[in-house]
Write an enzyme that holds these catalytic residues in place. Structure first.
Site, PDB file in Angstrom:
ATOM      1  N   SER A 129       2.474   3.434   8.133  1.00 46.80           N
ATOM      2  CA  SER A 129       2.118   3.441   6.714  1.00 46.80           C
ATOM      3  C   SER A 129       0.795   4.171   6.493  1.00 46.80           C
ATOM      4  CB  SER A 129       1.999   2.004   6.206  1.00 46.80           C
ATOM      5  OG  SER A 129       1.356   1.959   4.952  1.00 46.80           O
ATOM      6  N   TYR A 154      -1.393  -6.215   6.120  1.00 50.63           N
ATOM      7  CA  TYR A 154      -0.226  -5.352   6.255  1.00 50.63           C
ATOM      8  C   TYR A 154      -0.598  -4.084   7.026  1.00 50.63           C
ATOM      9  CZ  TYR A 154       3.335  -1.918   5.010  1.00 50.63           C
ATOM     10  OH  TYR A 154       4.288  -0.933   5.064  1.00 50.63           O
TER      11      TYR A 154
END
Length: 339
Positions: A129, A154
């Site tokens: 990501s 995350y």
């Protein structure tokens, strides 16, 4: 030759599009998903239904944390290539439910790595990501820069995935490629993402929540561009980099068969411009509820994709207006919205 490819998260947004692309190319796809209720399960089931219309698709309902179930999927289907897209997603939710992110994104990834190791997988491609860049302020974000300061759990789990993948490449010779996705959007998108939330509020006549008072810049990347990058990366099995030097280590490559790439449009846009395009596509005006920046959010994302273009011969290029129109058309059709 016909390949059998495991796609984890096949009922998810990017997983669905990736599996569909592989099926249309003649590959056999085993789609593993636990269909959790993080967002509307009906949407996931509808995606699966479209995949199951293809004879080459096999659905496996399993949780990555269940190592035995994952191992059984590998044993039963002779998996040799893996595209790992399953994850507990969302920057903001990781602040409130951290354990779910460790379980799915770290423990679950370990299950995938162990199965790849023991079942002779030729290549593991996995989703990372843009959030791993965290506190970095140098833009555009380059895979050659360090990414050691995540600002959300995350992001930390995704950076952990990159480090875990490298260790397996080094220890066991498992070829791994990590792909850092930048703000993916498009048809069949996730209901927790900004574009979807905006569209839903606009058609229902509710205000949209605009964080950091709209002062956000994002490298929006159309899902078809992401899938093209994923498929091309799968076909390029990494080799050890002969030019890698331990005294000046390049984070993007390694003496092990391991690579990292950004997949982004390379042309970041203001959030307010995105909202304007969505208003135009829906034929409606949004009421804007301006809010402060949320914990874990990055104000700017901008991908340097030169390495992706050099190595796999592809550079995302879908214009924002075209991509948002495609999303709006799907949204209105799926939810029967009159325009």
């Amino acid at each position: 030759m016909t390949r059998t490819i495991l796609v984890t998260g096949a009922a998810g947004f990017i997983g669905f599009h990736t599996a569909l692309r592989l099926l249309r190319s003649g590959d056999l796809v085993v789609g593993l998903d636990n269909l959790n209720d993080y967002y509307d399960v009906t949407l996931k089931e509808d995606r699966l239904r479209l995949l199951e219309a293809h004879a080459g698709f096999t659905a496996v309902r399993a949780d990555l944390v269940d190592a035995d179930a994952v191992d059984m999927a590998f044993r039963s289907h002779n998996i040799r290539e893996v595209i790992h897209l399953a994850a507990q997603v969302g920057v903001r939710a990781s602040v409130e439910a951290p354990r779910a992110y460790i379980d799915s994104n770290v423990v679950g990834f370990l299950s995938v790595l162990e199965c790849c190791r023991h079942h002779g997988v030729r290549h593991l491609v996995y989703a990372s990501s843009s959030s791993v860049y965290g506190g970095n302020t140098k833009v555009p974000y380059s895979i050659h820069d360090r990414a050691d300061h995540p600002i959300s759990l995350y992001a930390a789990t995704k950076r952990s995935n990159e480090l875990m993948a490298h260790s397996y490449a080094h220890l066991f010779g498992l070829p791994t490629t990590g792909l850092r996705f930048f703000t993916v959007y498009g048809p069949w998108g996730r209901p927790d993402m900004a574009l979807f939330l905006f569209a839903q509020a606009i058609v229902e006549g509710r205000p949209i929540d605009v964080f950091n008072n709209g002062d956000m810049v994002r490298d929006f990347t159309f899902v078809d561009d992401v899938v093209e990058g994923v498929v091309r990366a799968l076909d390029r099995v990494p080799m050890p980099d002969p030019d890698w030097r331990s005294e000046e280590p390049d984070p993007a490559s390694s003496a092990a068969p391991c690579r990292l790439y950004n997949i982004g449009n390379g042309a970041p846009v203001r959030l307010m411009d995105v909202i304007e395009e969505l208003e135009s596509a829906l034929g409606r005006t949004a009421q804007k509820h301006l809010l402060p920046q949320q914990l874990g959010d990055m104000r700017v994302t901008h991908a340097d994709v030169d390495d992706l273009q050099r190595d796999v011969g592809y550079r995302p290029a879908t214009e924002l207006r075209v991509g948002i129109r495609a999303f709006a058309d799907w949204f209105c059709d799926y939810y029967r919205v009159k325009r």
